[in-house]
Scaffold this motif. Structure first.
Motif, PDB file in Angstrom:
ATOM      1  N   UNK A 176     -13.218   9.480  -8.885  1.00  0.00           N
ATOM      2  CA  UNK A 176     -13.187   9.159  -7.274  1.00  0.00           C
ATOM      3  C   UNK A 176     -12.277   8.106  -6.769  1.00  0.00           C
ATOM      4  N   UNK A 177     -11.390   7.727  -7.481  1.00  0.00           N
ATOM      5  CA  UNK A 177     -10.091   6.772  -7.086  1.00  0.00           C
ATOM      6  C   UNK A 177      -8.920   7.071  -7.519  1.00  0.00           C
ATOM      7  N   UNK A 178      -7.937   6.850  -6.962  1.00  0.00           N
ATOM      8  CA  UNK A 178      -6.712   7.493  -6.976  1.00  0.00           C
ATOM      9  C   UNK A 178      -5.589   6.281  -6.818  1.00  0.00           C
ATOM     10  N   UNK A 179      -4.456   6.131  -7.471  1.00  0.00           N
ATOM     11  CA  UNK A 179      -3.355   5.582  -7.129  1.00  0.00           C
ATOM     12  C   UNK A 179      -1.969   6.530  -7.111  1.00  0.00           C
ATOM     13  N   UNK A 180      -1.073   6.138  -6.099  1.00  0.00           N
ATOM     14  CA  UNK A 180      -0.307   7.211  -5.961  1.00  0.00           C
ATOM     15  C   UNK A 180       1.223   6.329  -5.750  1.00  0.00           C
ATOM     16  N   UNK A 181       2.352   6.940  -6.477  1.00  0.00           N
ATOM     17  CA  UNK A 181       3.543   6.367  -6.333  1.00  0.00           C
ATOM     18  C   UNK A 181       4.884   7.181  -6.452  1.00  0.00           C
ATOM     19  N   UNK A 182       5.676   6.995  -5.502  1.00  0.00           N
ATOM     20  CA  UNK A 182       7.113   7.578  -5.495  1.00  0.00           C
ATOM     21  C   UNK A 182       8.079   6.505  -5.620  1.00  0.00           C
ATOM     22  N   UNK A 183       8.912   6.842  -6.754  1.00  0.00           N
ATOM     23  CA  UNK A 183      10.005   5.922  -6.867  1.00  0.00           C
ATOM     24  C   UNK A 183      11.254   6.642  -6.687  1.00  0.00           C
ATOM     25  N   UNK A 184      12.239   6.323  -5.967  1.00  0.00           N
ATOM     26  CA  UNK A 184      13.356   6.892  -5.842  1.00  0.00           C
ATOM     27  C   UNK A 184      14.498   6.064  -6.629  1.00  0.00           C
ATOM     28  N   UNK A 238       0.823  -1.277   0.079  1.00  0.00           N
ATOM     29  CA  UNK A 238      -0.045   0.027   0.079  1.00  0.00           C
ATOM     30  C   UNK A 238       0.767   1.167  -0.114  1.00  0.00           C
ATOM     31  N   UNK A 239       0.257   2.323   0.260  1.00  0.00           N
ATOM     32  CA  UNK A 239       0.835   3.674   0.256  1.00  0.00           C
ATOM     33  C   UNK A 239       1.712   3.777   1.582  1.00  0.00           C
ATOM     34  N   UNK A 240       3.048   4.219   1.253  1.00  0.00           N
ATOM     35  CA  UNK A 240       3.905   4.648   2.173  1.00  0.00           C
ATOM     36  C   UNK A 240       3.498   5.863   2.645  1.00  0.00           C
ATOM     37  N   UNK A 241       4.402   6.424   3.775  1.00  0.00           N
ATOM     38  CA  UNK A 241       3.928   7.767   4.431  1.00  0.00           C
ATOM     39  C   UNK A 241       3.878   9.079   3.761  1.00  0.00           C
ATOM     40  N   UNK A 242       4.932   9.015   2.470  1.00  0.00           N
ATOM     41  CA  UNK A 242       5.069  10.117   1.493  1.00  0.00           C
ATOM     42  C   UNK A 242       3.785  10.075   0.705  1.00  0.00           C
ATOM     43  N   UNK A 243       3.468   8.709   0.150  1.00  0.00           N
ATOM     44  CA  UNK A 243       2.406   8.723  -0.578  1.00  0.00           C
ATOM     45  C   UNK A 243       1.028   8.996   0.064  1.00  0.00           C
ATOM     46  N   UNK A 244       1.028   8.552   1.436  1.00  0.00           N
ATOM     47  CA  UNK A 244      -0.363   8.842   2.116  1.00  0.00           C
ATOM     48  C   UNK A 244      -0.544  10.392   2.105  1.00  0.00           C
ATOM     49  N   UNK A 245       0.827  11.170   2.543  1.00  0.00           N
ATOM     50  CA  UNK A 245       0.592  12.554   2.767  1.00  0.00           C
ATOM     51  C   UNK A 245       0.183  13.162   1.242  1.00  0.00           C
ATOM     52  N   UNK A 246       0.591  12.549  -0.051  1.00  0.00           N
ATOM     53  CA  UNK A 246      -0.079  13.179  -1.319  1.00  0.00           C
ATOM     54  C   UNK A 246      -1.328  13.134  -1.124  1.00  0.00           C
ATOM     55  N   UNK A 247      -1.884  11.790  -0.828  1.00  0.00           N
ATOM     56  CA  UNK A 247      -3.415  11.661  -0.617  1.00  0.00           C
ATOM     57  C   UNK A 247      -4.101  12.674  -0.056  1.00  0.00           C
ATOM     58  N   UNK A 248      -3.150  12.947   1.194  1.00  0.00           N
ATOM     59  CA  UNK A 248      -4.068  13.954   1.940  1.00  0.00           C
ATOM     60  C   UNK A 248      -4.069  15.262   1.477  1.00  0.00           C
TER      61      UNK A 248
END
Length: 271
Positions: A141-149, A35-45
């Protein structure tokens, strides 16, 4: 346990350490199930806060869009320039279809590279009329979020948000402990189970034996029924380790056999 079975298991044990390392390194595939990590969750917020400021409802993260976004973020890192057409030549619609997102949905995508954090990349999207329009779209209504480093690249951080009009799967939740609530568990498979030998872990890696012929989907259903969450399967084939990631598109699982014979020793990873 028979001598034959014990011998087969001992042969596979030699690749277990490699298997664990391989699963960590192949995060492009494995992240399809986390699932979403902390950074990805922050983007959702932040995105939902921007929608609320404009009188719009919040978006819900789903597993299919999250997996597609994660794949694209890693793919962007290999591109010469930013593009919504991936390196396999697929459009956004083709790519989301490959991840089994409903083809009758409205879809949108924001991408970026180089921004240092969730707040800066979201602000950059808000400042861009086209990207802002995607965030404030009324048909999603839906979203997918990703950060790749990729620390070895010029941009380091690669960001993707995929948007859709259909909430098709439960929200992806990154567990904070060894336990998950019922709401966090994936939708159970409807595939019939088959007989297996060995102890199925709820988390981590286990070594199991197929006691009946079965498809990879049946093996996944079997281990999930025994308490394994987010299962992936790994077997030794022609001297190489090949994997089956539950929920991943066909091209990810293409090397895994369509049927696993009785007597086959396999590794299961439960995350």
């Amino acid at each position: 346990m028979s001598i034959r079975t014990a011998t087969a298991i001992s042969q596979v044990i030699a690749v277990v350490v490699f298997a664990v390392s391989f699963m960590v390194l192949t995060s492009m595939d494995a992240h399809a199930e986390i699932g979403l990590d902390d950074t990805e969750q922050q983007i959702l917020v932040l995105i939902n806060e921007e929608r609320a400021r404009n009188g719009l409802g919040p978006l819900v993260a789903t597993q299919t869009l999250d997996a597609a976004a994660d794949w694209m973020a890693q793919d962007i890192a290999t591109m010469a320039q930013l593009s919504h057409t991936d390196t396999l030549g697929r459009s956004l619609r083709d790519r989301l279809n490959a991840f089994d997102y409903p083809s009758n949905s409205a879809i949108r995508e924001n991408i970026a590279a180089g921004y240092s954090g969730a707040d800066t990349v979201v602000q950059a999207w808000i400042d861009s009329p086209g990207h802002h329009a995607n965030i404030l779209a009324t048909d999603i209504q839906a979203i997918g979020i990703a950060l790749y480093q990729d620390p070895g690249s010029n941009y380091v951080n690669f960001w993707v948000t995929d948007f859709g009009s259909i909430i098709d799967t439960p929200p992806p939740v990154a567990p904070t402990s060894g336990e998950q609530t019922a709401a966090e568990l994936p939708t159970p498979s409807t595939e019939p189970v088959v007989q297996i030998g060995g102890s199925v872990p709820s988390l981590g890696v286990g070594l199991l034996l197929a006691q009946q012929d079965g498809t990879p989907q049946q093996l996944v259903a079997t281990v999930q029924a025994s308490g394994c969450v987010n299962a992936s399967l790994w077997i030794s084939q022609a001297g190489q380790l090949v994997g089956y990631i539950d929920g991943a598109p066909a091209f990810v699982n293409g090397d895994f056999p369509t049927s696993v014979a009785a007597g086959t020793v396999f590794i299961v990873s439960c995350s």
